[in-house]
Design an enzyme around this catalytic site. Structure first.
Site, PDB file in Angstrom:
ATOM      1  N   SER A 226      -3.308   9.944   0.946  1.00  0.00           N
ATOM      2  CA  SER A 226      -3.437  10.701  -0.296  1.00  0.00           C
ATOM      3  C   SER A 226      -2.541  10.096  -1.377  1.00  0.00           C
ATOM      4  CB  SER A 226      -3.133  12.178  -0.025  1.00  0.00           C
ATOM      5  OG  SER A 226      -3.575  12.982  -1.092  1.00  0.00           O
ATOM      6  N   GLU A 337     -13.590  15.396   3.307  1.00  0.00           N
ATOM      7  CA  GLU A 337     -12.399  15.348   2.455  1.00  0.00           C
ATOM      8  C   GLU A 337     -12.322  16.492   1.450  1.00  0.00           C
ATOM      9  OE1 GLU A 337      -9.852  13.252   2.353  1.00  0.00           O
ATOM     10  OE2 GLU A 337     -10.449  11.386   3.325  1.00  0.00           O
ATOM     11  N   HIS A 440      -9.383  16.728   4.143  1.00  0.00           N
ATOM     12  CA  HIS A 440      -8.405  15.807   3.572  1.00  0.00           C
ATOM     13  C   HIS A 440      -7.043  15.982   4.245  1.00  0.00           C
ATOM     14  CE1 HIS A 440      -6.492  13.313   0.567  1.00  0.00           C
ATOM     15  NE2 HIS A 440      -5.663  14.284   0.220  1.00  0.00           N
TER      16      HIS A 440
END
Length: 537
Positions: A226, A337, A440
């Protein structure tokens, strides 16, 4: 003193062991002391002879007072051996919904402070041994607003037990980590990107100190996910990072321009001036007198900037000119995600309106990539554009650019495991939580071999443990050699271009075609049209 007494005391004081005369040795964490930049650090009390931890090591001076919004300064020396039992304070966090209790993405960072430049080391090497194990340094996620090296998903034991020396480090976030301002640029020649300067300082610390923990300073892997992958991707293109790392792992993000350029220093300075005025701080002195809490509570768009130094130019232009650190690269994304984030739409009417508003003249192309006929179709695709347009498109594009412009190998993954949850578990974004799927950041606890320490906890099955064992083995193999493959593991093919396969890691672990190519192709067209230049390959 008798000869016997002298020998006994010598054994008692021998680095970390209590040795009986003629007997075996018993490991003692308190006696396991390593000298590092600034002083000595003792192992954490829960260390063992085969898995040692050293927490809360300062790697730079506290960035407070006059050092707020400055590059990391040399660490302040301390006397005696610091106890390595506790993590240092997390950097002061921003106010981001995904980081609040009740979110599936929430991890408790623990105590927070502006004095936060600490790192932690886990190693399986024997005390005093001069091994050369691969080194892995983590940059955490959190939208450039949150995150800490102390979070349980990042615990280094899982990878250290497989042969790596693991380092997790804090970096400044939010306005404290990214603010650019004309007055700050007058001070230092440029401003902003303090989080990246922290990462560079952490990598330099590794170069200077990691041999004492059995690590090989010539085999350093930056691994990330991320926002951490956003920072790491900048390091991939930064001349300031050359030679400080030798492989890189990027999960679910990067800083390749996606429809708009990364902000320049001039743009960031203008935003910083407006930020200061909004806080009632007309001068830099007044801004530095504001509390860290007030600074972080104010609205600020954090992220890397093209400052002409750490990041000399837009990422795509640097790749086009082959001006990047050409090291082995592993990267990928997850099947679901977008599920912790707002849905694209839930009805056909909403789908039509959102497509027109976001994509204008390209709305017909979007609808061809994500076709629907009814509300159920819309709800089935509701999180796919977020996945494909941001979290997948970045690693997909970086993989293609790296494979085309570099010489080092590229390996692409697609994580698909959808785990179970405990009865009664509830989170803010989806109910039931099985709707999250492979959301995610989920892959981290598998890749890092941390199922027993995951946040949130889950009722992991033997299949989950098998997936984590294989995934973390791939990661450590890659750190060791630049290639994830080894005997006994499913063969992971090298990614050489858009027609290559990705490696699925989930209930199935095997090569497969890249998922959602129609969506990824649409975002190629949309981002390049918005940006006004072609892709960098």
């Amino acid at each position: 003193m008798t000869l016997f007494a002298r020998k006994f005391l010598a054994c008692l004081g021998a680095a970390g062991v209590i040795a009986g005369c003629g007997g075996g040795a018993v490991y003692s964490p308190r006696g396991d002391v390593v000298q590092v930049s600034g002083g000595a650090i003792a192992a954490a009390g829960d260390s063992s002879a085969t898995l040692r931890a050293f927490k809360g090591i300062p790697f730079a001076a506290p960035p407070v007072g006059a050092l707020r919004w400055k590059a990391p300064q040399p660490v302040q020396a301390w006397s005696g051996a610091r106890a390595g039992d506790s993590f240092g304070a997390a950097c002061v966090q921003g106010n981001r919904p995904a980081g609040q209790p009740g979110s599936i993405l929430y991890q408790d960072p623990g105590p927070q402070s502006e004095d936060c430049l600490f790192l932690n080391v886990w190693t399986g090497t024997a005390q005093g041994a001069r091994e050369k194990r691969p080194v892995m340094l983590l940059l955490y996620g959190g939208g450039y607003q949150l995150g800490a090296a102390s979070q349980t998903n990042y615990d280094g034991r899982g990878l250290a037990s497989k042969g790596a020396v693991v380092v997790t480090m804090n970096y400044r976030v939010g306005a404290l980590g990214f603010l650019a301002h004309p007055a700050l640029s007058v001070e230092a020649g440029r401003s902003g990107n303090y989080a990246l300067l922290d990462a560079l300082a952490g990598l330099q610390w590794v170069q200077d100190n990691i041999a004492a923990f059995g690590g090989d300073a010539a085999r350093v892997t930056v691994y990330s996910e991320s926002a951490g992958a956003g920072l790491a991707s900048v390091l991939l293109a930064s001349p300031k990072a050359k030679g400080l790392f030798h492989r890189m792992v990027l999960g679910s993000l990067g800083v390749m321009p996606a429809g708009a350029d990364t902000p320049t220093l001039a743009q960031a300075e203008a935003a910083g001036s407006a930020f200061g005025k909004a806080l009632g701080a007309q001068t830099l002195d007044v801004l530095r007198q504001k509390s860290a809490k007030d600074i972080m509570a104010a609205t600020f768009a954090s992220g890397p900037i093209v400052d002409g130094d750490v990041l000399p130019d837009q990422m795509d232009r640097l790749f086009t000119r082959r001006e990047f650190n050409d090291v082995p690269l592993m990267l990928g994304w997850n099947a679901d995600e977008g599920t912790p984030y707002p849905a694209f739409a839930t009805t056909v009417a909403g789908y039509e309106a959102t497509a027109a508003a976001r994509y204008g003249g390209l709305a017909p192309a979007f609808k061809a990539a994500y076709p629907v006929t009814n509300d159920a179709d819309v709800q089935a695709m509701a999180y796919a554009p977020m996945r494909d347009g941001q979290f997948a498109w970045q690693p997909w594009t970086l993989a293609r650019a790296h494979a085309a412009q570099g010489k080092a190998p590229t390996y692409l993954y697609f994580f698909t495991r959808r785990p179970d949850y405990h009865a009664g578990q509830r989170f803010n974004e989806q109910d039931p939580p099985t709707n999250f799927g492979a959301y995610h950041s989920l892959e981290q606890v598998y890749l890092y071999n941390n199922l027993d320490r995951s946040a949130p906890p889950r009722p992991y099955t033997p299949l989950d443990r098998q997936i984590a064992d294989v995934a973390s083995s791939y990661l450590v193999n890659f750190a060791a050699s630049g290639n994830p493959n080894a005997s006994g593991l499913p063969q992971w093919p090298e990614f050489t271009g858009p027609t290559s396969q990705t490696m699925e890691i989930g209930d199935t672990i095997a090569p497969r075609a890249v998922f959602s190519r129609a969506g990824l192709d649409f975002f190629d067209g949309f981002h390049t049209q918005s940006l006004g230049r072609p892709l960098p390959f």
